[in-house]
Design a protein around this motif. Structure first.
Motif, PDB file in Angstrom:
ATOM      1  N   ILE A   1       0.841  -1.187   0.000  1.00  0.00           N
ATOM      2  CA  ILE A   1       0.000   0.000   0.000  1.00  0.00           C
ATOM      3  C   ILE A   1       0.878   1.239   0.000  1.00  0.00           C
ATOM      4  O   ILE A   1       1.697   1.419   0.884  1.00  0.00           O
ATOM      5  CB  ILE A   1      -0.922   0.011   1.228  1.00  0.00           C
ATOM      6  N   SER A   2       0.712   2.071  -1.014  1.00  0.00           N
ATOM      7  CA  SER A   2       1.529   3.278  -1.110  1.00  0.00           C
ATOM      8  C   SER A   2       0.917   4.404  -0.298  1.00  0.00           C
ATOM      9  O   SER A   2      -0.289   4.598  -0.292  1.00  0.00           O
ATOM     10  CB  SER A   2       1.629   3.707  -2.579  1.00  0.00           C
ATOM     11  N   THR A   3       1.798   5.106   0.419  1.00  0.00           N
ATOM     12  CA  THR A   3       1.349   6.296   1.136  1.00  0.00           C
ATOM     13  C   THR A   3       2.186   7.495   0.701  1.00  0.00           C
ATOM     14  O   THR A   3       2.525   8.364   1.485  1.00  0.00           O
ATOM     15  CB  THR A   3       1.469   6.106   2.655  1.00  0.00           C
ATOM     16  N   ALA A   4       2.553   7.494  -0.576  1.00  0.00           N
ATOM     17  CA  ALA A   4       3.410   8.556  -1.081  1.00  0.00           C
ATOM     18  C   ALA A   4       2.688   9.896  -1.018  1.00  0.00           C
ATOM     19  O   ALA A   4       1.503   9.978  -1.257  1.00  0.00           O
ATOM     20  CB  ALA A   4       3.810   8.257  -2.523  1.00  0.00           C
ATOM     21  N   VAL A   5       3.438  10.924  -0.664  1.00  0.00           N
ATOM     22  CA  VAL A   5       2.892  12.273  -0.627  1.00  0.00           C
ATOM     23  C   VAL A   5       3.089  12.887  -1.998  1.00  0.00           C
ATOM     24  O   VAL A   5       4.175  12.864  -2.555  1.00  0.00           O
ATOM     25  CB  VAL A   5       3.623  13.132   0.429  1.00  0.00           C
TER      26      VAL A   5
ATOM     27  N   LYS B   1       6.921  -3.610  -5.758  1.00  0.00           N
ATOM     28  CA  LYS B   1       5.984  -2.488  -5.846  1.00  0.00           C
ATOM     29  C   LYS B   1       6.720  -1.214  -6.214  1.00  0.00           C
ATOM     30  O   LYS B   1       7.777  -0.920  -5.680  1.00  0.00           O
ATOM     31  CB  LYS B   1       5.250  -2.285  -4.513  1.00  0.00           C
ATOM     32  N   GLN B   2       6.143  -0.469  -7.169  1.00  0.00           N
ATOM     33  CA  GLN B   2       6.698   0.838  -7.494  1.00  0.00           C
ATOM     34  C   GLN B   2       5.995   1.880  -6.624  1.00  0.00           C
ATOM     35  O   GLN B   2       4.775   1.931  -6.557  1.00  0.00           O
ATOM     36  CB  GLN B   2       6.494   1.192  -8.962  1.00  0.00           C
ATOM     37  N   ILE B   3       6.790   2.707  -5.970  1.00  0.00           N
ATOM     38  CA  ILE B   3       6.245   3.750  -5.109  1.00  0.00           C
ATOM     39  C   ILE B   3       5.972   4.995  -5.957  1.00  0.00           C
ATOM     40  O   ILE B   3       6.878   5.526  -6.598  1.00  0.00           O
ATOM     41  CB  ILE B   3       7.231   4.102  -3.972  1.00  0.00           C
ATOM     42  N   PRO B   4       4.733   5.451  -6.021  1.00  0.00           N
ATOM     43  CA  PRO B   4       4.383   6.631  -6.857  1.00  0.00           C
ATOM     44  C   PRO B   4       5.150   7.873  -6.437  1.00  0.00           C
ATOM     45  O   PRO B   4       5.525   8.018  -5.283  1.00  0.00           O
ATOM     46  CB  PRO B   4       2.876   6.799  -6.609  1.00  0.00           C
TER      47      PRO B   4
ATOM     48  N   THR C   1      10.709  15.702   0.796  1.00  0.00           N
ATOM     49  CA  THR C   1      11.010  14.638  -0.144  1.00  0.00           C
ATOM     50  C   THR C   1       9.886  13.615  -0.134  1.00  0.00           C
ATOM     51  O   THR C   1       9.550  13.078   0.910  1.00  0.00           O
ATOM     52  CB  THR C   1      12.333  13.936   0.227  1.00  0.00           C
ATOM     53  N   PRO C   2       9.266  13.371  -1.319  1.00  0.00           N
ATOM     54  CA  PRO C   2       8.182  12.394  -1.346  1.00  0.00           C
ATOM     55  C   PRO C   2       8.671  11.022  -0.873  1.00  0.00           C
ATOM     56  O   PRO C   2       9.765  10.580  -1.212  1.00  0.00           O
ATOM     57  CB  PRO C   2       7.793  12.346  -2.825  1.00  0.00           C
ATOM     58  N   SER C   3       7.901  10.357  -0.064  1.00  0.00           N
ATOM     59  CA  SER C   3       8.265   9.027   0.396  1.00  0.00           C
ATOM     60  C   SER C   3       7.019   8.194   0.565  1.00  0.00           C
ATOM     61  O   SER C   3       5.912   8.709   0.634  1.00  0.00           O
ATOM     62  CB  SER C   3       9.032   9.092   1.723  1.00  0.00           C
TER      63      SER C   3
ATOM     64  N   THR D   1       5.237  -3.287   8.046  1.00  0.00           N
ATOM     65  CA  THR D   1       5.241  -2.079   7.220  1.00  0.00           C
ATOM     66  C   THR D   1       6.667  -1.570   7.043  1.00  0.00           C
ATOM     67  O   THR D   1       7.362  -1.291   8.023  1.00  0.00           O
ATOM     68  CB  THR D   1       4.389  -0.969   7.861  1.00  0.00           C
ATOM     69  N   VAL D   2       7.093  -1.465   5.796  1.00  0.00           N
ATOM     70  CA  VAL D   2       8.406  -0.893   5.469  1.00  0.00           C
ATOM     71  C   VAL D   2       8.160   0.561   5.087  1.00  0.00           C
ATOM     72  O   VAL D   2       7.397   0.844   4.161  1.00  0.00           O
ATOM     73  CB  VAL D   2       9.070  -1.644   4.300  1.00  0.00           C
ATOM     74  N   SER D   3       8.791   1.487   5.792  1.00  0.00           N
ATOM     75  CA  SER D   3       8.553   2.915   5.560  1.00  0.00           C
ATOM     76  C   SER D   3       9.768   3.606   4.965  1.00  0.00           C
ATOM     77  O   SER D   3      10.819   2.997   4.763  1.00  0.00           O
ATOM     78  CB  SER D   3       8.145   3.601   6.872  1.00  0.00           C
ATOM     79  N   ASN D   4       9.610   4.885   4.675  1.00  0.00           N
ATOM     80  CA  ASN D   4      10.678   5.737   4.114  1.00  0.00           C
ATOM     81  C   ASN D   4      11.202   5.204   2.779  1.00  0.00           C
ATOM     82  O   ASN D   4      12.412   5.158   2.549  1.00  0.00           O
ATOM     83  CB  ASN D   4      11.830   5.894   5.108  1.00  0.00           C
ATOM     84  N   LEU D   5      10.299   4.813   1.907  1.00  0.00           N
ATOM     85  CA  LEU D   5      10.673   4.347   0.575  1.00  0.00           C
ATOM     86  C   LEU D   5      10.614   5.524  -0.393  1.00  0.00           C
ATOM     87  O   LEU D   5       9.657   6.296  -0.388  1.00  0.00           O
ATOM     88  CB  LEU D   5       9.729   3.227   0.121  1.00  0.00           C
ATOM     89  N   ALA D   6      11.634   5.649  -1.218  1.00  0.00           N
ATOM     90  CA  ALA D   6      11.738   6.805  -2.112  1.00  0.00           C
ATOM     91  C   ALA D   6      10.691   6.759  -3.210  1.00  0.00           C
ATOM     92  O   ALA D   6      10.474   5.733  -3.856  1.00  0.00           O
ATOM     93  CB  ALA D   6      13.135   6.857  -2.717  1.00  0.00           C
ATOM     94  N   SER D   7      10.059   7.899  -3.429  1.00  0.00           N
ATOM     95  CA  SER D   7       9.068   8.013  -4.496  1.00  0.00           C
ATOM     96  C   SER D   7       9.720   7.811  -5.856  1.00  0.00           C
ATOM     97  O   SER D   7      10.828   8.273  -6.112  1.00  0.00           O
ATOM     98  CB  SER D   7       8.417   9.397  -4.434  1.00  0.00           C
TER      99      SER D   7
END
Length: 209
Positions: free
Chosen positions: A17-21, A206-209, A126-128, A174-180
């Motif tokens: 599940i992406s939570t990218a800003v 998964k690709q992070i938007p 920075t989007p993450s 949950t793996v966090s702080n993944l680069a957009s």
């Protein structure tokens, strides 16, 4: 007998599940201002600055009847006190009523001020994003799990045996702080009571938007 855990492979569900800003930017264009006077040797561009603008600095360049030159398009106001008129000018500026087209402060000694917009900006975060991994536990007794991930398939940021530790009662992490804009690859292992680690689970990505 080799631990059952060492031969157990279990499905890692690719429920990421992406939570990218997200950020958007908007901009506006400039329009030409054709109101040149006979004495003006300047070009003008209409922009969102007024003689009362406060999001920058006003600096006096000349008193009434004085003149000065501008190498680049700059907003100049003419007047005194709280009474001003202004325009964008490049070239020679004549600080008088004729050049600016009217007398904004009749009876007062006027001046010409130039405007410089503030350069202070708020840094853009920075989007993450984050990824939620879930899996089905093996039937054998285990002491915990280890989570591995990286930006290349089969090549994880954690070395074997150094994955992120997760308790035996968990079935997700949950793996966090993944680069957009990056694609991440994930795998999980189980660890038995003797500390022996299983092989990697099937890989999810998964690709992070």
């Amino acid at each position: 007998m080799e631990s059952i855990v060492n031969t157990t492979r279990y499905a890692l569900l690719a429920s990421v599940i992406s939570t990218a800003v997200l950020f958007s930017a908007c901009g506006g264009g400039n329009t030409d201002d054709a109101a040149d006077t006979a004495k003006a040797t300047a070009s003008e561009t209409a922009m969102e600055v007024t003689p009362a603008s406060t999001d920058g600095t006003w600096t006096k360049k000349a008193g009434e009847w004085g003149s000065f030159k501008l190498a680049a398009s700059t907003y100049v106001r003419y007047g005194a006190g709280t009474k001003w008129i202004g325009k964008w000018i490049t070239g020679t500026v004549y600080c008088n009523n004729d050049f600016f087209g009217s007398d904004p402060a009749y009876g007062s000694v006027k001046e010409c001020d130039v405007f410089k917009a503030s350069t202070t900006t708020t840094p853009t975060p920075t989007p993450s994003g984050s990824a939620i991994l879930s899996w089905t536990a093996p039937t054998s007794s285990i002491s915990g799990y280890r989570v591995y991930y990286g930006t290349a398939s089969g090549k994880y940021s954690q070395s074997v045996g150094s994955g992120i530790s997760v308790g035996s009662g968990a079935s997700s992490y949950t793996v966090s702080n993944l680069a957009s804009g990056s694609t991440y690859y994930f795998a999980v292992t189980s660890v038995d009571s003797a500390g022996k680690e299983s092989s990697f689970s099937s890989e999810a990505s998964k690709q992070i938007p």
